[in-house]
Design a protein around this motif. Structure first.
Motif, PDB file in Angstrom:
ATOM      1  N   ASP A   1       0.831  -1.197   0.000  1.00  0.00           N
ATOM      2  CA  ASP A   1       0.000   0.000   0.000  1.00  0.00           C
ATOM      3  C   ASP A   1       0.869   1.251   0.000  1.00  0.00           C
ATOM      4  O   ASP A   1       2.098   1.174   0.063  1.00  0.00           O
ATOM      5  N   MET A   2       0.241   2.411  -0.057  1.00  0.00           N
ATOM      6  CA  MET A   2       0.979   3.668  -0.156  1.00  0.00           C
ATOM      7  C   MET A   2       1.768   3.977   1.116  1.00  0.00           C
ATOM      8  O   MET A   2       2.826   4.606   1.062  1.00  0.00           O
ATOM      9  N   ILE A   3       1.272   3.540   2.253  1.00  0.00           N
ATOM     10  CA  ILE A   3       1.994   3.751   3.512  1.00  0.00           C
ATOM     11  C   ILE A   3       3.332   3.036   3.457  1.00  0.00           C
ATOM     12  O   ILE A   3       4.382   3.592   3.821  1.00  0.00           O
ATOM     13  N   GLN A   4       3.330   1.780   2.986  1.00  0.00           N
ATOM     14  CA  GLN A   4       4.570   1.021   2.867  1.00  0.00           C
ATOM     15  C   GLN A   4       5.487   1.627   1.811  1.00  0.00           C
ATOM     16  O   GLN A   4       6.700   1.781   2.020  1.00  0.00           O
ATOM     17  N   GLN A   5       4.912   1.960   0.652  1.00  0.00           N
ATOM     18  CA  GLN A   5       5.714   2.499  -0.446  1.00  0.00           C
ATOM     19  C   GLN A   5       6.423   3.776  -0.027  1.00  0.00           C
ATOM     20  O   GLN A   5       7.605   3.971  -0.327  1.00  0.00           O
ATOM     21  N   ASN A   6       5.730   4.645   0.686  1.00  0.00           N
ATOM     22  CA  ASN A   6       6.333   5.886   1.140  1.00  0.00           C
ATOM     23  C   ASN A   6       7.513   5.612   2.070  1.00  0.00           C
ATOM     24  O   ASN A   6       8.574   6.235   1.958  1.00  0.00           O
ATOM     25  N   ALA A   7       7.339   4.668   2.991  1.00  0.00           N
ATOM     26  CA  ALA A   7       8.418   4.343   3.928  1.00  0.00           C
ATOM     27  C   ALA A   7       9.630   3.750   3.216  1.00  0.00           C
ATOM     28  O   ALA A   7      10.770   4.016   3.594  1.00  0.00           O
ATOM     29  N   LEU A   8       9.396   2.970   2.173  1.00  0.00           N
ATOM     30  CA  LEU A   8      10.498   2.312   1.466  1.00  0.00           C
ATOM     31  C   LEU A   8      11.342   3.290   0.658  1.00  0.00           C
ATOM     32  O   LEU A   8      12.471   2.974   0.282  1.00  0.00           O
TER      33      LEU A   8
ATOM     34  N   SER B   1      13.124  13.390  -1.644  1.00  0.00           N
ATOM     35  CA  SER B   1      12.086  14.396  -1.828  1.00  0.00           C
ATOM     36  C   SER B   1      10.716  13.736  -2.002  1.00  0.00           C
ATOM     37  O   SER B   1       9.683  14.390  -1.857  1.00  0.00           O
ATOM     38  N   ARG B   2      10.699  12.456  -2.326  1.00  0.00           N
ATOM     39  CA  ARG B   2       9.433  11.745  -2.535  1.00  0.00           C
ATOM     40  C   ARG B   2       8.827  11.253  -1.220  1.00  0.00           C
ATOM     41  O   ARG B   2       7.712  10.750  -1.202  1.00  0.00           O
ATOM     42  N   ILE B   3       9.572  11.384  -0.133  1.00  0.00           N
ATOM     43  CA  ILE B   3       9.079  10.878   1.145  1.00  0.00           C
ATOM     44  C   ILE B   3       8.200  11.922   1.817  1.00  0.00           C
ATOM     45  O   ILE B   3       8.607  13.063   2.014  1.00  0.00           O
ATOM     46  N   ASN B   4       7.002  11.522   2.150  1.00  0.00           N
ATOM     47  CA  ASN B   4       6.140  12.339   2.985  1.00  0.00           C
ATOM     48  C   ASN B   4       6.401  11.969   4.446  1.00  0.00           C
ATOM     49  O   ASN B   4       7.270  11.138   4.739  1.00  0.00           O
ATOM     50  N   GLU B   5       5.670  12.578   5.341  1.00  0.00           N
ATOM     51  CA  GLU B   5       5.821  12.215   6.743  1.00  0.00           C
ATOM     52  C   GLU B   5       5.520  10.727   6.922  1.00  0.00           C
ATOM     53  O   GLU B   5       4.522  10.221   6.423  1.00  0.00           O
ATOM     54  N   ILE B   6       6.411  10.031   7.601  1.00  0.00           N
ATOM     55  CA  ILE B   6       6.231   8.602   7.848  1.00  0.00           C
ATOM     56  C   ILE B   6       5.612   8.422   9.228  1.00  0.00           C
ATOM     57  O   ILE B   6       6.128   8.923  10.223  1.00  0.00           O
TER      58      ILE B   6
END
Length: 283
Positions: free
Chosen positions: A168-175, A183-188
């Protein structure tokens, strides 16, 4: 079946383990390449692609003297400096913030029966990972040298949860933390099961900047409990989220890197990799 990434990491891990044992002899490029059954040219290229520096330079980051110097230079102001910068800038991953939300008793009551957990497998510079999330954030991340064992370890944490193999997007963001494009990382957000003491220790670990190191005693002092070094050590060892909560940055007061839940060679690799990236100004 091992992936190319896993095979490459295993070779790098073998090289790092060799360097860790033999760093006082300052082994040559030929010595290390021979140990991992690669030509010096191929090994040098592979290692530099992985670490961003040559094996010779990386060797400097593995010495106890290096660790001692980092502790000596940064220990006194480590947490104050991290706090003052908001855990951002060069002392952290640009504007990356990682926040912990503790689970309520109801969310992990009876083995997490109220939780729906998505999980997936991914590659990192340090081997395969399993990463899992609830609707509120990452609840688990671990190195998965054996995927079946890794999944069982996850399910042991929440035996009655509903599981779906889904990235999911939560996992993808963390990875994205393992890529160079931060720069692609939002707040984790992390959604973790733990005691109040454990959550406090894990939150404190987030203040240790990339390229920096701390000790169990320093962590204990920073939470106003200087006699709790042993309890801090247990909380560090129980960290359910590899890498994102940087328990690998806690070492012995002697400067020795010590043990790590996912292997001492992997801990050494991560510390050296982060030190190299920081030195090169890539974070």
């Amino acid at each position: 079946m091992e992936t190319y990434s896993q095979i490459d990491y295993n070779r790098i891990a073998q090289a790092i383990a060799y360097l860790k044992v033999n760093f006082k002899q300052q082994p040559s490029l030929d010595d290390v390449a021979e140990h991992v059954n690669l030509s010096p040219f191929h090994f040098q290229r592979m290692f530099k692609e992985w670490a961003g520096v040559t094996p010779k330079k990386f060797l400097q980051y593995l010495s106890i003297e290096y660790a001692k110097s980092i502790l000596k230079d940064k220990q006194a102001t480590l947490f104050d400096a991290a706090y003052e910068t908001g855990l951002s800038g060069t002392s952290r991953l640009h504007d990356l913030f990682i926040n912990i939300e503790g689970m309520t008793p109801g969310e992990f009551k009876n083995g997490g029966e109220q939780l729906t957990i998505n999980y997936s497998y991914a590659e990192s510079p340090f081997g395969s990972l399993i990463v899992a999330s609830t609707g509120k954030g990452i609840c688990y991340m671990a190195f998965a040298d054996d995927q079946n064992e890794a999944l069982e370890a996850l399910k042991n944490n929440f035996p009655n949860a509903q599981y779906h193999q889904l990235l999911d997007m939560i996992q993808q963001n963390a990875l994205y933390i393992f890529t160079q494009d931060w720069s692609r990382i939002n707040e984790i957000k992390l959604h973790l099961k733990g005691t109040a003491f454990q959550l406090k220790v894990w939150e404190t670990l987030l203040k240790v900047p990339i390229g920096g190191l701390s000790t169990y005693a320093t962590i204990a002092a920073s939470i106003n409990n200087p006699k709790a070094s042993r309890a801090v050590g247990s909380a560090v060892g129980d960290n359910p989220v590899a890498f994102l909560i940087p328990c690998h940055r806690v070492i012995k007061s002697t400067g020795e890197f010590g043990q790590y839940h996912w292997g001492s060679s992997r801990k050494t690799a991560i510390i050296g990799w982060e030190a190299a990236k920081t030195t090169l100004g890539k974070v």
